[in-house]
Design an enzyme around this catalytic site. Sequence first.
Site, PDB file in Angstrom:
ATOM      1  N   GLY A  85       0.776  -1.233   0.000  1.00  0.00           N
ATOM      2  CA  GLY A  85       0.000   0.000   0.000  1.00  0.00           C
ATOM      3  C   GLY A  85       0.808   1.284   0.000  1.00  0.00           C
ATOM      4  O   GLY A  85       0.232   2.372   0.043  1.00  0.00           O
ATOM      5  N   TRP A  87       2.634   2.806  -2.387  1.00  0.00           N
ATOM      6  CA  TRP A  87       2.396   3.669  -3.555  1.00  0.00           C
ATOM      7  C   TRP A  87       1.026   4.337  -3.462  1.00  0.00           C
ATOM      8  O   TRP A  87       0.876   5.504  -3.794  1.00  0.00           O
ATOM      9  CB  TRP A  87       2.506   2.851  -4.838  1.00  0.00           C
ATOM     10  N   ASP A 108      -4.611  -5.889  -5.570  1.00  0.00           N
ATOM     11  CA  ASP A 108      -3.542  -6.867  -5.395  1.00  0.00           C
ATOM     12  C   ASP A 108      -4.161  -8.160  -4.885  1.00  0.00           C
ATOM     13  O   ASP A 108      -5.174  -8.125  -4.192  1.00  0.00           O
ATOM     14  CB  ASP A 108      -2.502  -6.368  -4.388  1.00  0.00           C
ATOM     15  N   ASP A 149       3.332  -1.756  -9.956  1.00  0.00           N
ATOM     16  CA  ASP A 149       4.519  -2.311  -9.313  1.00  0.00           C
ATOM     17  C   ASP A 149       4.397  -3.829  -9.279  1.00  0.00           C
ATOM     18  O   ASP A 149       4.984  -4.497  -8.435  1.00  0.00           O
ATOM     19  CB  ASP A 149       4.655  -1.737  -7.890  1.00  0.00           C
ATOM     20  N   LYS A 189       6.890  -1.269 -13.397  1.00  0.00           N
ATOM     21  CA  LYS A 189       8.168  -1.897 -13.043  1.00  0.00           C
ATOM     22  C   LYS A 189       8.651  -2.774 -14.193  1.00  0.00           C
ATOM     23  O   LYS A 189       7.878  -3.533 -14.785  1.00  0.00           O
ATOM     24  CB  LYS A 189       8.007  -2.739 -11.788  1.00  0.00           C
TER      25      LYS A 189
END
Length: 241
Positions: A85, A87, A108, A149, A189
């Site tokens: 959490g 970001w 997620d 990410d 990423k």
Amino acid sequence: MANSKALGTGGRKSDKDLKIRVKTAKGRKVASTKWLERQLNDPYVARARAEGYRSRAAFKIKEMDEKHKFFKKGMRVVDLGAAPGGWSQVAAQAVGSTIANPLVVGIDYLDMDPVPGVILFKKDFTEDDAPQMLIEAMGGHGVDVVMSDMAWPTTGHRPTDHLRIVHLIEIAAEFAIQVLNPGGVFIAKVFQGGTEHELLHMLKRHFKTTIHVKPPSSRKDSAEAYLVAKGFNGGRSAEGE
């Protein structure tokens, strides 16, 4: 009079001498010991704890934003691979997202504690219905920043790991192109080996600028970097202009 050594002003040890070292405990693997030692000596881990962030990764998005200026008040943001959490925390603060008016949505498959001002889903983004859930959570509004990410657990086989991360970037990029407002930003990423030429070419058709960034908080020995695509053209490809 107390001597300087007693006062701590003499015989000062170097930073190297002050490094915390962790002994290998029974049942703990050497790799786990090295990871724990690195965490205990990482200044970003200490900063994250002191400043209330979920993880050191929060500083990666903070540093990228400080340099590339992609967050503004009132913007809407989607965070793919949001756990734990950090970001989402940074984004919520930057855009002014609140519980009454949430502007950030995260997803997620891992468990996450609630983040004030953020709508969170526990779900794998690669599932077919996940993108629509995020779109509906945004209430039909366009998105200004899509950040990812996401990363698969590594197999140790570099070519396989590279193909898996490229696949995640591809599906994240397809989602971004579907939901971004004109001028929007996509951040993802990537790992050593770069971005596949076909994927990079596709992004260059849809974004004004596309660059690779390695923020200072990304460990030097890590193969990770971040792809930042700015200036979304609204879905118009170069061939169609």
